[in-house]
Design an enzyme around this catalytic site. Structure first.
Site, PDB file in Angstrom:
ATOM      1  CG  ASN A 222      17.543 -38.016  15.808  1.00 58.08           C
ATOM      2  OD1 ASN A 222      17.343 -37.185  15.170  1.00 58.08           O
ATOM      3  ND2 ASN A 222      16.590 -38.387  16.807  1.00 58.08           N
TER       4      ASN A 222
ATOM      5  CB  CYS B  73      11.382 -30.854  19.983  1.00 57.55           C
ATOM      6  SG  CYS B  73      10.991 -31.042  18.365  1.00 57.55           S
TER       7      CYS B  73
ATOM      8  CG  ASP C 232      12.758 -39.225  19.976  1.00 57.88           C
ATOM      9  OD1 ASP C 232      12.552 -38.404  20.871  1.00 57.88           O
ATOM     10  OD2 ASP C 232      13.838 -39.326  19.337  1.00 57.88           O
TER      11      ASP C 232
HETATM   12  N1  EPU Z   1      21.336 -33.884  29.039  1.00 59.36           N
HETATM   13  C1  EPU Z   1      22.092 -33.108  30.112  1.00 59.36           C
HETATM   14  N2  EPU Z   1      23.313 -32.391  29.708  1.00 59.36           N
HETATM   15  C2  EPU Z   1      23.657 -32.453  28.340  1.00 59.36           C
HETATM   16  C3  EPU Z   1      23.230 -33.071  27.258  1.00 59.36           C
HETATM   17  C4  EPU Z   1      21.913 -34.145  27.826  1.00 59.36           C
HETATM   18  O1  EPU Z   1      21.490 -32.960  31.128  1.00 59.36           O
HETATM   19  O2  EPU Z   1      24.722 -31.677  28.187  1.00 59.36           O
HETATM   20  C5  EPU Z   1      20.071 -34.667  29.347  1.00 59.36           C
HETATM   21  C6  EPU Z   1      19.320 -33.995  28.660  1.00 59.36           C
HETATM   22  O3  EPU Z   1      18.583 -32.947  29.381  1.00 59.36           O
HETATM   23  C7  EPU Z   1      18.294 -35.470  28.600  1.00 59.36           C
HETATM   24  C8  EPU Z   1      19.099 -36.582  28.435  1.00 59.36           C
HETATM   25  O4  EPU Z   1      20.266 -36.048  29.004  1.00 59.36           O
HETATM   26  O5  EPU Z   1      17.414 -35.547  29.940  1.00 59.36           O
HETATM   27  C9  EPU Z   1      19.313 -37.157  27.076  1.00 59.36           C
HETATM   28  O6  EPU Z   1      19.403 -35.960  26.123  1.00 59.36           O
HETATM   29  P1  EPU Z   1      20.352 -36.275  24.764  1.00 59.36           P
HETATM   30  O7  EPU Z   1      21.726 -35.583  25.081  1.00 59.36           O
HETATM   31  O8  EPU Z   1      20.425 -37.846  24.737  1.00 59.36           O
HETATM   32  O9  EPU Z   1      19.251 -35.897  23.645  1.00 59.36           O
HETATM   33  P2  EPU Z   1      19.808 -34.980  22.330  1.00 59.36           P
HETATM   34  O10 EPU Z   1      21.011 -35.575  21.933  1.00 59.36           O
HETATM   35  O11 EPU Z   1      19.414 -33.311  22.639  1.00 59.36           O
HETATM   36  C10 EPU Z   1      18.517 -36.707  20.749  1.00 59.36           C
HETATM   37  C11 EPU Z   1      17.652 -36.604  19.606  1.00 59.36           C
HETATM   38  C12 EPU Z   1      16.193 -36.276  20.367  1.00 59.36           C
HETATM   39  C13 EPU Z   1      16.070 -37.534  21.179  1.00 59.36           C
HETATM   40  C14 EPU Z   1      17.055 -37.727  22.324  1.00 59.36           C
HETATM   41  C15 EPU Z   1      16.919 -38.782  23.494  1.00 59.36           C
HETATM   42  C16 EPU Z   1      18.653 -35.726  17.841  1.00 59.36           C
HETATM   43  C17 EPU Z   1      19.099 -34.397  16.765  1.00 59.36           C
HETATM   44  N3  EPU Z   1      17.975 -35.517  18.828  1.00 59.36           N
HETATM   45  O12 EPU Z   1      18.345 -35.188  21.279  1.00 59.36           O
HETATM   46  O13 EPU Z   1      15.425 -36.678  19.189  1.00 59.36           O
HETATM   47  O14 EPU Z   1      14.839 -37.391  22.041  1.00 59.36           O
HETATM   48  O15 EPU Z   1      18.303 -37.704  21.635  1.00 59.36           O
HETATM   49  O16 EPU Z   1      17.165 -39.893  22.670  1.00 59.36           O
HETATM   50  O17 EPU Z   1      19.312 -36.774  17.807  1.00 59.36           O
HETATM   51  C18 EPU Z   1      13.515 -36.135  17.871  1.00 59.36           C
HETATM   52  O18 EPU Z   1      14.001 -36.736  16.827  1.00 59.36           O
HETATM   53  O19 EPU Z   1      12.313 -35.850  17.803  1.00 59.36           O
HETATM   54  C19 EPU Z   1      14.326 -35.811  19.108  1.00 59.36           C
HETATM   55  C20 EPU Z   1      13.734 -35.049  19.828  1.00 59.36           C
END
Ligand code: EPU
Length: 409
Positions: free
Chosen positions: A22, A113, A299
């Site tokens: 990540n 995912c 995670d």
């Molecule tokens: N959220 C919103 N609106 C947005 C963006 C996020 O409502 O525009 C909400 C999401 O629904 C969630 C929270 O904010 O409830 C946090 O989401 P975030 O945007 O931080 O997640 P992400 O960036 O999509 C990354 C990691 C995930 C990890 C999450 C939380 C990457 C590629 N993915 O996802 O990693 O679970 O942050 O820390 O960096 C994994 O590696 O298996 C994985 C799923």
């Protein structure tokens, strides 16, 4: 690979943690802000990175050897309507990159995912503050700006992805942009250190990030990606039921909270800044909730379940980030474990006799959790192992190295 079958094994040995997935994904994308040559060390050799590199090839970027990535080339503007875009979440970092480089992007909505709703409204709201117009935001996202201006955006909730996208965009805007309530995850800091090496000035004041961007970035730099803290936790969990496991190339600071919880619960370990030696441990029940860093990450939390189905007493695990990340808790019920899911809490009454089984992984961290279960019980099959390969480098080689008897097909 599709399937792994485990056999009873004596787990012992040493393993080296790879670079963080990540952190690598945003940093590989950010390297395209640079017109000069970027050398990235410690990029893990995993499916998500391969998919990203395939897309980059299509937009004109050449790279040499994957582990020590040498990136050079000029990005060509194109509509990003490739099937790979839909297959992994981090493809949406190309939105921030393309807006920064071309003030326009047309891209498929991201995949990733299925761990709850994963909207991108914060990304879009932040872009709008910088002068971007959202032309469409359904299956194909089309964004365009006549002029980009420094912006200030306060996120309603901390989001790693939105913070990365806004950092990418702000990096090419002359002037001072501010992201409030920004993600505090160490992967964001790794990206900020990288951007600073490129000559962009980024500062963090707890959860506020300030960026002084530059319209022209041309540097020859080399950067080493931080270790993967989720992979580290996976092997720490395996260590709890091992004779002894030495886990190298960790960053102790990034693992502070989960280690604190495990040590309080009885973990026997020698913890050094870059290395941890874990011994077989007899744990006590715990009550934890996942949250934004420095809390235990969403995670990491499921990786604890197979440990606590074996601990007498009741343990509680509350999901604090996503609304429906419980598929693996359901799957673990096949072991005969007493697991209940109430609202957002997984309640494990540990200590029952458990049985091996045939599991189906439904996402990356679920696959890792099931792997821990299958290693401990020594008689299980896991299907859909390709999920694990999305985020774990050389996993079968590492499992062999620590003494696991298994076959894959
Ligand atoms: N959220 C919103 N609106 C947005 C963006 C996020 O409502 O525009 C909400 C999401 O629904 C969630 C929270 O904010 O409830 C946090 O989401 P975030 O945007 O931080 O997640 P992400 O960036 O999509 C990354 C990691 C995930 C990890 C999450 C939380 C990457 C590629 N993915 O996802 O990693 O679970 O942050 O820390 O960096 C994994 O590696 O298996 C994985 C799923």
């Amino acid at each position: 690979m599709q399937k792994i079958k485990t056999f009873p094994s004596k787990i012992k040995g040493r393993v080296k943690i790879s670079g963080s997935k990540n952190a690598s994904l945003p940093i590989v994308v950010a390297s395209l802000l640079n017109e000069g040559k970027t050398i990235l060390n410690n990029v893990p050799h995993i499916t998500d990175i391969n998919k990203l590199l395939n897309i980059l090839k299509r937009i004109g970027i050449n790279y040499s050897s994957k582990r020590r990535l040498v990136m050079k080339g000029e990005v060509e503007y194109q509509e990003l309507l490739y099937p790979e875009i839909k297959e992994f979440r981090a493809s949406y970092y190309l939105m921030g990159l393309f807006l920064a480089l071309f003030k326009e992007v047309k891209i498929y909505a991201p995949g990733g995912c299925q761990i709850g709703q994963r909207p991108i409204n914060f990304h879009l709201a932040g872009f709008i503050k910088a002068g971007v117009e959202v032309i469409s935001d359904s299956n194909i996202i089309h964004l365009k700006a006549n002029k980009l201006t420094p912006f200030c955006y306060e996120m309603p909730k901390k989001s790693l992805g939105a913070t990365v996208n806004l950092l990418l965009l702000a990096s090419k805007i002359n002037g001072c942009s501010v992201i409030k309530n920004a993600s505090t995850e160490p992967e964001v800091d790794d990206l900020m250190i990288f951007l600073n090496k490129l000559g962009i000035k980024t500062f963090r004041y707890t959860d506020m990030i300030i960026i002084y961007g530059k319209t022209k970035i041309r540097k020859k730099i080399s950067y080493k990606i931080m270790p993967d803290r989720i992979e580290a936790m996976t092997f720490i969990a395996l260590g709890v039921q091992s004779e002894q496991l030495i886990i190298k190339n960790i960053n102790k600071e990034h693992l502070k909270k989960p280690l604190e919880v495990l040590v309080q619960s009885g973990l026997k370990a020698v913890i050094k800044p870059k290395k941890i030696k874990v011994y077989q441990s007899y744990l006590q029940p715990i009550k934890i909730k996942s949250g934004d860093y420095p809390e235990i990450s969403t995670d990491q939390m499921p990786l604890f379940y197979p440990l606590f189905t074996r601990v007498k007493g009741i343990s509680y695990f509350t999901e604090g980030i996503f609304e429906s990340r419980f598929s693996v808790a359901e799957e673990l019920k096949k072991t005969n474990a007493d697991i209940k899911i109430i609202d957002k809490t997984v309640i494990i009454q540990g200590g029952k006799d458990l049985i091996g089984n045939s599991f189906i992984a439904k996402d990356l961290r679920a696959a890792a959790t099931l792997l821990i279960e299958a290693v401990i019980n020594g008689d299980s099959t896991i299907e859909n192992m390709y999920y694990l390969e999305r985020g774990y480098e050389a996993i079968y080689q590492k499992l062999k190295q620590i003494g696991l008897e298994f076959n894959v097909s």
